[in-house]
Design an enzyme around this catalytic site. Structure first.
Site, PDB file in Angstrom:
ATOM      1  N   GLY B 240      14.364  -8.284  31.585  1.00  0.00           N
ATOM      2  CA  GLY B 240      14.526  -8.335  33.029  1.00  0.00           C
ATOM      3  C   GLY B 240      13.200  -8.577  33.717  1.00  0.00           C
ATOM      4  CD  GLN B 599       8.643  -0.644  26.919  1.00  0.00           C
ATOM      5  OE1 GLN B 599       8.766   0.532  26.650  1.00  0.00           O
ATOM      6  NE2 GLN B 599       8.804  -1.109  28.135  1.00  0.00           N
ATOM      7  CD  GLU B 665       6.004  -2.424  35.640  1.00  0.00           C
ATOM      8  OE1 GLU B 665       5.991  -3.191  36.596  1.00  0.00           O
ATOM      9  OE2 GLU B 665       6.481  -1.270  35.704  1.00  0.00           O
TER      10      GLU B 665
END
Lengths: 330, 704
Positions: B240, B599, B665
């Site tokens: 996403g 990640q 992030e």
């Protein structure tokens, strides 16, 4: 997308007959370019004639010491062929520099020669493009052209030819064989792609309805010391921003024979004959390599945002020829 | 790695749905079968500004399979005048067909619905739309700052402390440099896709999104429905990165399902995603750093400009990146926007921090060079004791520990600081570093945990697993809170009927959901009587973290990190290749080291890609993106990604109820600056405009 018919051909004459010269029909090889273009609406054929089953998947030596490559040979098989790797290493390197492993397993030699430019305006059916929609205009000239042609382009089109394989084939004087309803024919690759001029939509000299059946490489001992270098904006899976296929034969410090072709600079693989003339018989050193590059690139007509290609190609020609000269000296 | 382990949390665990994903058993939104399904295809404007004069529906309605054509003349009305769960109004391009205005190229003007996807596409591409065209303006540049204005987004636009002019005058060294970053696109692997139908009086939507509570709420608002009458599911999501909220596809599917009273699916093409799914705005940034000769900052000034559409304000708060990073007497930062005839940008992985850190951390490298101070030592000298602007204490701040551990593992001590002096064949070699930070936010969530009669436990929380491993992480958190093995815990997520919960966004998901799961699981454990039978319906405990989150002490809460990169540059061709990257992070408690590393490495690959490859070029004449597909928009390919290591240091915050910070992030933050700083170290040339393309390197005589 438009509904289309699909037929599979099993022999060459059958394939030509199935297509029947219909301008609304296309031969389907690996489909790695054509199918994408059908999805985006750039190509809207009514009929596909699948030629993957044709008995054109062989690679063999010719009696005179050249090689003949069938049109449906996959890129992967071509690059892996031991005789190609030994006698025309730049060709194997060029093929391996293109696309990805999956695409090379699908893509065919015949299809590779006929692939279309990757110009973003050509690929976008909402955009003007003289190649896709003759007379509509070329937005690249005043727009985005950072990877467009610097040689041989016209005011009507500045698109480049995307093939890596074709650059090496051009350096080695390849000849394209084809079949039509009227019988077979041949075209040297040097004459295969038409000049851009005012008709960028007319890309090849193939007669209507012709099926490429193979590519013949004439004997070229010089090709045994050859290489392909490709510069692109990422390390793989990208079209070139500049590439060089070169072969060099040096005797006693002088260039006995040289082959040089440039990629991603023109609407076709660009044989650098001016450079070859400068080099033949000259001392094989960096100064002459640069002079040869300059001689070829003197004809360059860069646009505001692709002038770097002239510098890039000059550097690339010097780098590749220098590497080959070193290799020859070993 | 020294992360303390308590049972399941902190132990590597493969994804609980991993087998389903690799065998293809996991179904994504566009793959789930429905009886009587119809297919919608969006028609987008081919002009960049103007109005729709007419839509020639007649010819298309006669085409095979076509069921209807929706456009501004006949579409159901929606109400877009509301503020959604995330505190902002919906993107106007999602409020489909409410007027005839065209706000940018690729504005949705019609939806063609047919029996098959192919029929819908052919009809949509045949639909003739007549426009009244107006001149458009898409030319973003630093020169337009005066037309812009500051805008508060998820962070305040402006923060000022101290006297800028006075402190600049007092600075022995001033670095004043401008940086730019281009339009960048999320491009999740899975395109946006939704199927809508009416089922038993309720609107039922199967979608691919980052939070079904969020999407269900927006759809209820748009269509003026009772929130209880909307159900949105999103079980598996192929990425996403900020792009998957309410977009044109869900709204189109709902409209068509309402009109036709049958299920309708709308899927975006990759090309459509370049105008309908949001993007990261280009930025033009200016950084001024004033320092003493030893590199101690007196001034940190950071100004950023980004573009937004004419119909919606979105700020990329790049200038805010430094507010929590470095101490300085004068701290002036401002993020401004300028309105153009372009699609509205949106949050994209590390909004603000990703482009902002490129500018700020590049400028710090320039300051280190000017002062003759090692870049890591420079950051040590400017380490703040409290928030440099806020004055608040830090929850936990282990930035320097990241640099120390990273320097040790990267071999930084042996680095020769001189640029342009290492050659290996045709390659010049260099290394660079940069700092990273990202806020550790949290959002209210509810959870329910049930002790089942068979001895297992079911966790219900409306989390979204957008590829992060959230489902697995929550399994580990629940197992520890329940003090049971992980194989006795089932976690159900991705369904708005599970109750409200935070989205997967802003690196808040795992922190927010874990908090709620932990609270419900602990409550359940307390209420279970050892040895007592569990009734057939089970015993359920519920939680809602709203109050606890509201009671959190005011602190500067951030994850931190240190990025390292080694690059090779061929000055003859301009090629830049990253040879290795190392990222060391301080991100609180790491729940699942396996997916956490995934990640973090993924974020670093994004940073590499941002540094060298990613760039969407907007064609001034048409107003649209040139080469709007994955052949034209380059992301790093496998061959670009070298050996990348990500690891972490201990980062406890004893006062925090969960101790988890986000990791989605921070991996991208600072990574592009580390690469750019390494390119300078290799070549002696500063690259202040991303991406660092071969032509830019090749033609950079001096500074680029």
């Amino acid at each position: 997308m438009r509904e289309f018919g699909y037929r599979r051909a099993y022999d060459v004459s059958g394939a030509v007959a199935l297509l029947d010269g219909d301008p609304d029909a296309r031969f389907l090889g690996g489909g790695t370019n054509l199918v994408d273009l059908m999805k985006t609406g750039v190509e809207r054929p009514a009929l596909l004639v699948d030629v993957r089953e044709l008995p054109l998947d062989g690679i063999e030596s010719t009696e005179d010491g050249g090689m003949r490559i069938g049109a449906t040979v996959t890129n992967s098989d071509l690059a892996a062929h031991p005789e190609i790797r030994r006698r025309y290493p730049a060709l194997a390197q060029a093929v391996l520099a293109g696309a990805s492993g999956q695409l090379r397993n699908m893509a065919t030699v015949g299809g590779n020669l006929l692939q279309r430019t990757r110009c973003g305006y050509f690929a976008d059916v909402t955009s003007d493009c003289n190649k896709r929609s003759p007379g509509s205009g070329c937005p690249a000239i005043a727009g985005e052209h950072h990877n467009h042609a610097v040689l041989g382009a016209s005011d009507h089109c500045v698109a480049t030819h995307p093939s890596d394989m074709g650059v090496a084939l051009t350096a080695f004087d390849a000849v394209v064989s084809y079949e039509t309803a009227d019988g077979p024919g041949e075209l040297p690759l040097a004459d295969f792609y038409l000049p851009v001029g005012e008709t960028p939509h007319l890309e090849t000299a193939l007669p209507p309805g012709a099926l490429i059946t193979g590519v013949t490489l004439p004997p070229a001992p010089v090709a045994a010391v050859s290489r392909y270098r490709k510069v692109r904006e990422r390390a793989s899976y990208a079209f070139a921003i500049g590439s060089v296929a070169a072969a060099l034969d040096v005797r006693d410090g002088r260039v006995r024979e040289v082959r040089l072709a440039l990629g991603a600079v023109a609407s076709r693989p660009w044989r650098a004959r001016a450079a070859e003339r400068v080099l033949t018989g000259a001392p094989a050193d960096a100064e002459n390599f640069a002079a040869a590059a300059d001689a070829e690139l003197a004809a360059a007509r860069p646009l505001p945002h692709n002038g770097y290609k002239v510098t890039l190609m000059r550097n690339l020609v010097v780098a590749v020829l220098s590497e080959l000269a070193e290799e020859a000296a070993r | 790695m020294t992360t303390a382990t308590r049972g399941a949390v902190g132990t590597a665990h493969t994804r609980v749905e991993g087998r389903d994903k690799v065998t293809g058993a996991a179904r994504y939104a566009a793959e789930i079968p429905f009886a009587d399904l119809a297919h919608g295809w969006l028609v987008l404007s081919t002009v960049a500004r103007g109005r729709v004069r007419a839509v020639d529906t007649d010819a298309v309605l006669g085409m095979p399979g076509v069921l209807t054509v929706l456009h501004h003349g006949n579409a159901p009305r929606v109400d877009s005048d509301f503020i959604g769960m995330l505190g902002v109004p919906p993107d106007p391009s999602a409020a489909l067909f409410q007027h005839d205005r065209v706000a940018h190229l690729g504005w949705p003007v019609a939806l063609v619905v047919a029996e098959t996807s192919e029929q819908a596409r052919e009809a949509a591409e045949s639909l003739v739309v007549h426009y009244e065209t107006e001149p458009h303006d898409v030319a973003f540049s630093a020169g337009r700052e005066s037309e812009g204005y500051p805008l508060d987004g998820h962070l305040p636009a402006v923060a000022e402390k101290g006297d800028l002019a006075d402190r600049l005058a007092a600075s022995a060294v001033v670095v004043d440099a401008e940086y730019t970053t281009p339009e960048e696109y999320h491009n999740p692997m899975e395109p946006h896709a939704a199927t809508a139908r009416w089922e038993g009086g309720r609107l039922d939507v199967v979608d691919s999104n980052q939070g079904t509570s969020w999407v269900a709420g927006e759809l209820a608002n748009l269509f003026s429905l009772d929130p209880a009458a909307v159900r949105v599911r999103s079980e598996h999501v192929g990425g996403g990165f900020g792009s998957k909220g309410v977009r044109a596809h869900q709204v189109g599917a709902v409209m068509a399902a309402t009109v036709l009273q049958r299920p309708v699916r709308v899927v975006m093409t990759r090309r459509q995603m370049f105008s309908l799914a949001g993007y990261r705005s280009p930025t033009a940034q200016r950084v001024r750093l004033g320092a003493d000769a030893d590199g101690r900052l007196r001034v940190l000034e950071h100004r950023s400009l980004n573009q937004t559409s004419t119909v919606h304000e979105f700020v990329e708060p790049s200038a805010a990146a430094g507010r929590s990073m470095y101490a300085a007497d004068a701290h002036h930062t401002a993020s401004r926007i300028v309105r153009l005839d372009v699609p509205t940008p949106t949050w994209m992985r590390a909004p603000g921090e990703a482009p902002g850190s490129f500018a700020l951390e590049s400028a710090l490298d320039e300051l280190a060079e000017r002062c003759g101070v090692d870049p890591i030592e420079l950051r040590v000298r400017n380490e703040p004791a409290v928030g440099p602007v806020s004055g608040l204490p830090f929850g936990s701040r282990n930035l320097i520990a990241c640099f120390r551990e990273g320097a040790r593992r990267f071999g930084w001590a042996e680095r020769d600081p001189r640029p342009g002096v290492r050659r290996e064949g045709r390659w010049l070699l260099g290394t660079g570093t940069a700092a990273a930070s990202f806020p550790a936010g949290v959002g209210p969530s509810t959870a329910a945990v049930t002790a089942e009669a068979d001895g297992t436990f079911t966790v219900r929380i409306n989390a979204a697993d957008i590829g992060t491993g959230a489902r697995t992480a929550l399994t580990l958190v629940a197992a520890d809170a329940l003090e049971v093995p992980t194989d006795r815990v089932r976690v159900r997520i991705g369904d708005s009927d599970l109750g409200p919960a935070m989205i997967a966004g802003g690196s808040t998901g795992t922190r927010s959901w874990s908090w709620a799961v932990q609270a419900a699981a602990e409550e359940l454990r307390r209420s279970l009587v050892p040895g007592a039978d569990i009734p057939p319906e089970g015993i359920t405990a519920r939680s809602n973290t709203a109050e606890a989150i509201g009671a959190l002490a005011q602190k500067e809460r951030h994850a931190f990190g240190a990025q390292f990169a080694e690059v090779a540059v061929d000055p003859a061709t301009g090629e830049v290749r990253v040879r290795r990257m190392l990222g060391i992070f301080a991100a609180g408690r790491i729940v699942n080291p396996l997916t956490a590393r995934n990640q973090l490495v993924g974020g670093m690959v994004w940073g590499l890609s941002m540094a060298l490859h990613e760039e969407a070029v907007r064609d001034r004449a048409s107003g649209g993106v040139y080469g709007a597909d994955l052949a034209g928009y380059h992301v790093a390919a496998h061959a670009d990604v070298p050996h990348i290591e990500a690891d972490w240091v201990d980062d406890p915050d004893p006062d925090d109820p969960v101790g988890i910070k986000g990791i989605g992030e921070i991996g991208i933050v600072g990574a592009a600056a580390a690469v750019a700083n390494a390119v300078w170290h290799a070549t002696g040339v500063r690259h202040r405009n991303l991406p660092i393309r071969p032509d830019r390197v090749l033609m950079a005589g001096g500074d680029a």
